[in-house]
Design a protein around this motif. Structure first.
Motif, short mmCIF file in Angstrom:
data_model
loop_
_atom_site.label_atom_id
_atom_site.label_comp_id
_atom_site.label_asym_id
_atom_site.label_seq_id
_atom_site.Cartn_x
_atom_site.Cartn_y
_atom_site.Cartn_z
N SER A 116 47.44 61.99 10.19
CA SER A 116 48.34 62.51 9.16
C SER A 116 49.63 62.96 9.83
O SER A 116 49.70 63.11 11.05
CB SER A 116 47.69 63.69 8.41
N ALA A 117 50.65 63.16 9.01
CA ALA A 117 51.94 63.63 9.51
C ALA A 117 52.63 64.44 8.42
O ALA A 117 52.41 64.21 7.22
CB ALA A 117 52.82 62.46 9.93
N ASN A 118 53.44 65.39 8.84
CA ASN A 118 54.25 66.15 7.89
C ASN A 118 55.58 66.50 8.53
O ASN A 118 55.72 66.54 9.76
CB ASN A 118 53.53 67.39 7.40
N GLN A 119 56.57 66.76 7.71
CA GLN A 119 57.91 67.12 8.14
C GLN A 119 58.36 68.36 7.39
O GLN A 119 58.03 68.54 6.22
CB GLN A 119 58.89 65.97 7.89
N SER A 120 59.14 69.21 8.08
CA SER A 120 59.66 70.41 7.43
C SER A 120 61.02 70.75 8.03
O SER A 120 61.25 70.58 9.23
CB SER A 120 58.70 71.59 7.61
N ALA A 142 54.34 63.17 5.45
CA ALA A 142 55.18 62.08 5.95
C ALA A 142 54.36 60.99 6.63
O ALA A 142 54.89 60.22 7.42
CB ALA A 142 56.22 62.63 6.91
N THR A 143 53.08 60.89 6.30
CA THR A 143 52.22 59.91 6.96
C THR A 143 52.74 58.50 6.75
O THR A 143 52.69 57.66 7.66
CB THR A 143 50.78 60.02 6.43
N SER A 144 53.27 58.21 5.57
CA SER A 144 53.73 56.85 5.26
C SER A 144 54.99 56.47 6.03
O SER A 144 55.36 55.28 6.07
CB SER A 144 53.99 56.71 3.77
N GLU A 145 55.67 57.44 6.65
CA GLU A 145 56.89 57.15 7.39
C GLU A 145 56.64 56.77 8.84
O GLU A 145 57.58 56.46 9.58
CB GLU A 145 57.85 58.33 7.32
#
Length: 208
Positions: A116-120, A142-145
């Motif tokens: 998984s991924a995330n952005q902030s 942001a997993t799809s990025e």
């Protein structure tokens, strides 16, 4: 003859496992994403934990496969954006390890799967009525990025202390492009890569 061949192959497979030292490890990741055009990068602290076994091949040489939960990412900053990316990976390093006294060096490939991924932070959140990019503070998945697979090379050194404890440090350098964003308003650089410095402690169990 066939039975003797099977027995020989099995003995080659079993002998290293019988001499293996299983262990657990964990430590600090200091990670960066190499920047896109127009953006500067900086490191962010994360962590990793995992398990491994060290199987002796011959003399001071051994092989050490591992499985880790490892967090990578970093900060990306431009004239309009300033945000952190946090990428959660399942990684599998397979390292050759040379031990000389209490000192060891290790190197090899690492395969990673993005969980998984995330952005902030401050980033593009959409477009204005006249079609210009709009920016704001946001925290989002942001997993799809990012691409699901990551391939790296690993190199490191360490020190075996008394008992089963060892300390080490590594550089994990990503080789492939992990950027999978479809629309980044002209800043989509195909060479977005992971770079991670690791410092870790490991506990080994079993006799070598």
């Amino acid at each position: 003859m066939k039975k003797l061949l099977i027995i020989g192959v099995l003995s080659l497979l079993i002998t290293p496992l019988a001499q293996a030292q299983f262990g657990i490890k964990g430590g600090l990741n200091v990670a960066e994403l190499t920047g896109r055009d127009g953006e500067s990068t900086s490191y962010r602290p994360f962590y990793h934990v995992g398990a491994f076994y060290e199987a002796n091949l011959f003399g001071p040489l051994s092989i050490q496969p591992e499985v880790q939960y490892s967090v990578a990412g970093g900060n990306l900053k431009s004239a309009f954006t300033n945000y952190d990316s946090k990428l959660h990976y399942l990684t599998v390093p397979v390292l050759a390890k040379l031990t000389l006294g209490p000192v060891f060096v290790e190197a090899g490939p690492q395969f990673g799967v993005l969980l998984s991924a995330n952005q902030s932070g401050t980033m593009q959140v959409g477009f204005t009525a006249d079609g210009k990019p709009a920016y704001g503070n946001e925290s989002r998945p942001a997993t799809s990025e990012f691409k699901r697979n990551d391939f790296s090379v690993v190199g490191g050194v360490g020190l075996k202390l008394g008992g089963s404890l060892s300390l080490g440090g590594r550089l994990v350098a990503g080789l492939n492009d992990i950027n999978d964003a479809k629309n980044l308003s002209g800043i989509n650089d195909p060479r977005l890569q992971n770079r991670v410095f690791q410092v870790y402690a490991a506990l080994q169990f079993g006799k070598k």
